[in-house]
Design an enzyme around this catalytic site. Structure first.
Site, short mmCIF file in Angstrom:
data_model
loop_
_atom_site.label_atom_id
_atom_site.label_comp_id
_atom_site.label_asym_id
_atom_site.label_seq_id
_atom_site.Cartn_x
_atom_site.Cartn_y
_atom_site.Cartn_z
N ASP A 41 1.73 -14.58 50.69
CA ASP A 41 2.01 -13.24 50.45
C ASP A 41 3.35 -12.85 49.59
OD1 ASP A 41 3.62 -13.51 52.45
OD2 ASP A 41 2.94 -11.80 53.62
N HIS A 244 12.17 -32.28 28.22
CA HIS A 244 12.04 -31.07 29.13
C HIS A 244 12.31 -31.66 30.38
CE1 HIS A 244 9.43 -28.95 26.15
NE2 HIS A 244 10.47 -28.99 25.68
N ASP A 261 20.35 -27.57 28.40
CA ASP A 261 19.50 -26.69 27.64
C ASP A 261 19.19 -25.46 28.40
OD1 ASP A 261 17.58 -25.35 26.06
OD2 ASP A 261 16.83 -27.41 25.24
N ASP A 272 18.37 -19.41 23.72
CA ASP A 272 18.23 -20.81 23.75
C ASP A 272 18.95 -21.75 23.13
OD1 ASP A 272 16.64 -23.28 24.18
OD2 ASP A 272 15.29 -22.80 22.68
N HIS A 351 11.86 -34.84 17.97
CA HIS A 351 11.31 -33.56 18.04
C HIS A 351 11.53 -32.56 16.88
CE1 HIS A 351 15.16 -31.92 18.81
NE2 HIS A 351 15.56 -32.76 19.89
N HIS A 355 12.54 -23.65 16.35
CA HIS A 355 11.46 -22.72 16.39
C HIS A 355 11.66 -21.38 16.47
CE1 HIS A 355 12.98 -22.29 20.47
NE2 HIS A 355 13.01 -23.51 20.54
N HIS A 362 9.95 -20.00 22.77
CA HIS A 362 9.08 -20.47 21.72
C HIS A 362 7.99 -19.27 21.16
CE1 HIS A 362 9.37 -24.92 23.56
NE2 HIS A 362 10.44 -24.56 22.68
N GLU A 388 18.02 -27.38 16.28
CA GLU A 388 18.60 -28.16 17.52
C GLU A 388 18.25 -29.68 16.97
OE1 GLU A 388 15.79 -27.42 20.89
OE2 GLU A 388 14.93 -25.89 19.63
N TYR A 392 18.45 -39.57 20.61
CA TYR A 392 17.88 -39.83 21.79
C TYR A 392 17.56 -41.56 22.07
CZ TYR A 392 17.02 -35.10 21.86
OH TYR A 392 17.32 -33.69 21.68
N ARG A 409 21.92 -33.40 22.14
CA ARG A 409 21.06 -32.38 21.46
C ARG A 409 22.18 -31.07 21.24
NH1 ARG A 409 17.00 -32.14 24.20
NH2 ARG A 409 17.21 -30.38 25.50
N GLU A 411 22.15 -27.09 20.10
CA GLU A 411 20.98 -25.94 19.52
C GLU A 411 21.96 -24.71 19.54
OE1 GLU A 411 16.79 -24.31 21.01
OE2 GLU A 411 17.95 -25.46 22.43
#
Length: 442
Positions: A41, A244, A261, A272, A351, A355, A362, A388, A392, A409, A411
């Site tokens: 609940d 991710h 990130d 972001d 990648h 975006h 996104h 970004e 890797y 990375r 960004e």
């Protein structure tokens, strides 16, 4: 309470703009989100459906916005009933009377009236617009209403003959941000940038990834952003090569890099930002060289952003810099132009470049891809996007051992202006020298 610094008149103007796009003699249905049960609940922190919020500014669950285009256009809101017992347990409700007045609706009803009243707004319309498939329970309600109308032809009822998905219409509107939206996104970026800087200063060998995550979330919440825009990524060492990664449960090691990130959600709008930095505050020579390849690629891509440009042009700039950098490091071999044509860098830059950004991290909006997946949508003032690039090298990458387990990375969030761009992510360092100087203050 409106739960937004945007003037309610702006939401009303958005509804009028959408009505202008709708076919003649049509009706649009845009449902609110429902609360999501976490366990038994208890519920997760409520997140409003972004299209519903964009058009109403209304923050309660379970509602429905109805837009009617006819001889006179109408905006109708269905919302939860005023209920003293429920309000004691779960919080205040606006109620239909106050909702109509405060949110500039033509009419507002309580949800108890929905099944009886909604068919009357759909009856006789030629076209019905809604996001079929977005919410199963809502789909059932809509098709039940249509069945009522189809079975009531002897009473003069008539169901729409055409059903259109409304999402593309709203997405095109959301893609161009208003000054009020941009102001919120600037603030979200400032909060997010401060959180990243705080994490850099708190980084040290032996602490857990989740401890840096806790610093970030505290900085968000303490400054008005009660929730992150998405699951925070804190990846030390090889974890940074998982795009991710959200477990955030491992110990940070002395000579590794850590990739964060993370973005705040402020008044519904997302930031972001990604930064990568050395756990111990000092880049090794190898890490610094790789980092500067990514940084130079990001800067080259950002410099292409202006009205009339597009992601494909930015991608070309970034890919050229990354390919040249990998060639200089001996990670790629061959002719530069041929490597660029072959997109050889994509083995390590795995990648997309960026975006759209807005109410969703996104965010919605057509990229207008060609058959080769080049994103050709021309940039316009008011668009906001991420840039970004990354590199890797996981544990199985075909590179020397000292390169394996490295992920980088960088960004930023970029606004297209009338003459070029504005980088909204200006308050968090990203050069090697600036990162090391900040971390030395810890």
């Amino acid at each position: 309470m409106t739960h937004t610094p945007i003037e309610i008149s702006e939401f009303a103007q958005r509804r009028q703009a959408l009505l202008a796009k709708m076919p003649e003699n049509s009706v649009a249905l845009i449902p609110a989100a429902k609360e999501v049960t976490r366990s038994r609940d208890t519920e997760f922190l409520f997140c409003q459906d972004k299209d519903f919020y964009y058009l109403s500014g209304f923050h309660e669950p379970d509602g429905l916005l109805v837009l009617v285009k006819g001889e006179e256009n109408e905006s109708i809101l269905f919302c939860r009933n005023k209920d003293p017992l429920q309000e004691v347990w779960h919080g205040r409700r606006v109620g239909s009377e106050k909702a109509q007045q405060d949110f500039k609706m033509d009419v507002a009803y309580e949800l108890d009236e929905l099944e009886q009243v909604l068919p009357m707004y759909i009856n006789g319309k030629t076209t019905l617009l809604f996001a079929q498939g977005a919410y199963d329970e809502f789909d059932k309600l809509v098709f039940a209403c249509l069945e009522v109308l189809r079975n009531g032809y002897k009473q003069g009822f008539r169901a729409p003959q055409t059903i259109i998905d409304i999402r593309d219409m709203i997405a095109e509107m959301r893609l161009i941000k208003s000054p009020a939206e941009i102001n919120i996104m600037r603030k979200a970026n400032i909060i997010t940038g401060n959180a990243h800087s705080r994490a850099m200063k708190r980084s040290a060998q032996g602490i857990f990834e989740y401890q840096l995550e806790a610093d970030i979330l505290h900085e968000f919440a303490f400054n008005g952003a009660r929730a992150p825009a998405y699951g925070t990524i804190v990846g030390g060492g090889e974890n940074a090569t998982i795009l991710h990664y959200t477990e955030n449960n491992e110990v940070l090691m002395d000579e590794e890099l850590v990739l964060i990130d993370a973005g705040a959600e402020l008044d519904g709008y997302a930031a972001d930002i990604t930064r990568t930095f050395p756990v111990n505050g000092k880049f090794s020579d190898l890490h610094a060289r790789l980092y500067n390849i990514v940084l130079d690629a990001q800067l080259a891509a950002i410099e292409t952003i202006k009205p009339g440009s597009n992601f494909a042009i930015a991608n070309e700039a970034a890919n050229r810099v990354i390919t040249q950098g990998l060639l200089n490091e001996g990670i790629l071999e061959g002719d530069l132009e041929q490597l660029i044509e072959d997109k050889a860098c994509k083995e390590y830059f795995i990648h997309g470049l960026g975006h759209w950004l807005g109410l969703d991290v996104h965010d919605v909006g057509d990229y207008q891809m060609d058959e080769f997946k080049n994103q050709l949508r021309a940039f316009e003032p008011g668009m906001v996007m991420t840039i970004e690039p990354g590199l890797y090298f996981d544990a199985n990458a075909p590179v020397e051992e000292d390169l394996q387990g490295v992920g980088i990375r960088i960004e930023d969030n970029i606004l297209v202006t009338e003459t070029g761009y504005e980088n909204l992510s200006v308050n968090v360092p990203k050069t090697v020298a600036d990162i090391e100087a900040l971390m030395a203050q810890a």
